[in-house]
Write an enzyme that holds these catalytic residues in place. Structure first.
Site, PDB file in Angstrom:
ATOM      1  N   HIS A 113       0.839  -1.204   0.000  1.00  0.00           N
ATOM      2  CA  HIS A 113       0.000   0.000   0.000  1.00  0.00           C
ATOM      3  C   HIS A 113       0.876   1.256   0.000  1.00  0.00           C
ATOM      4  O   HIS A 113       0.624   2.207  -0.742  1.00  0.00           O
ATOM      5  CB  HIS A 113      -0.903   0.028   1.247  1.00  0.00           C
ATOM      6  CG  HIS A 113      -2.118  -0.818   1.172  1.00  0.00           C
ATOM      7  ND1 HIS A 113      -2.065  -2.194   1.102  1.00  0.00           N
ATOM      8  CD2 HIS A 113      -3.428  -0.499   1.182  1.00  0.00           C
ATOM      9  CE1 HIS A 113      -3.298  -2.677   1.077  1.00  0.00           C
ATOM     10  NE2 HIS A 113      -4.152  -1.660   1.122  1.00  0.00           N
ATOM     11  N   HIS A 156       1.023  -3.702   9.458  1.00  0.00           N
ATOM     12  CA  HIS A 156       2.417  -3.563   9.020  1.00  0.00           C
ATOM     13  C   HIS A 156       3.291  -3.056  10.151  1.00  0.00           C
ATOM     14  O   HIS A 156       2.835  -2.301  11.012  1.00  0.00           O
ATOM     15  CB  HIS A 156       2.544  -2.572   7.857  1.00  0.00           C
ATOM     16  CG  HIS A 156       2.305  -3.178   6.522  1.00  0.00           C
ATOM     17  ND1 HIS A 156       3.134  -4.117   5.962  1.00  0.00           N
ATOM     18  CD2 HIS A 156       1.330  -2.974   5.623  1.00  0.00           C
ATOM     19  CE1 HIS A 156       2.663  -4.466   4.785  1.00  0.00           C
ATOM     20  NE2 HIS A 156       1.560  -3.795   4.557  1.00  0.00           N
TER      21      HIS A 156
END
Length: 180
Positions: A113, A156
């Site tokens: 992303h 993450h």
């Protein structure tokens, strides 16, 4: 030496994520950050923006640069590094870390992303015509928001996001140069 460095990095990553969970997360903000993170799913917001920019002749180069940047970033991040490094997601490794979105189906390092966001945003920043300064800034702001959202929702590590941003900047630079 390397193992000690990696252990220190993992501890810093863990501390940052737990700090975000305990001190930054607020129930009233969860929906906002979840929506922001989903804007980056599969790079779709950036792909859609690039396709729209292909239509007017004045912005066509910007659209091409963004699509090239996204492709370069995806090749480096999703095709090569994620499957080579095979880093588990933080919610699978850090006791007490709660993710706010669905479990992710791929590996953690680096953040795709973030890579896509910085790749497209940098390519657009460099190639959008000068009169569109506000759009350039908004692209960078959106890239930063999407990147932070990956930490906020717990999917993450900070080092994944940092690596994704660096790869994204390189991919954005490549998109800018290759679009000439």
């Amino acid at each position: 030496m390397i193992q000690t460095l990696m252990q220190t990095l993992l501890q810093i990553d863990q501390n940052i994520l737990l700090f975000i969970q305990e001190h930054v997360r607020q129930e009233w903000m969860d929906g906002f950050w979840t929506a922001i993170t989903h804007l980056g799913d599969a790079g779709m917001i950036w792909i859609a923006l690039a396709i729209i920019l292909l239509i007017p002749k004045k912005t066509r180069r910007a659209g091409i640069a963004a699509l090239i940047a996204l492709a370069v970033g995806a090749l480096i991040t999703n095709a090569a590094l994620k499957n080579t490094v095979e880093r588990t997601r933080p919610y699978e490794a850090i006791p007490g870390l709660v993710r706010l979105i669905e479990a992710q189906s791929d590996f953690s390092f680096p953040s795709g992303h973030t890579c896509a966001s910085f790749a497209a945003a940098f390519a657009l920043y460099k190639t959008l015509p000068g009169k569109r300064k506000i759009w350039k800034v908004l692209c960078i702001v959106l890239a930063v928001l999407i990147s932070f959202s990956r930490l906020y929702v717990g999917v993450h590590y900070p080092s994944d996001v940092l690596a994704g941003a660096l790869i994204g900047l390189f991919a954005g630079w490549a998109g800018w140069k290759l679009s000439k």
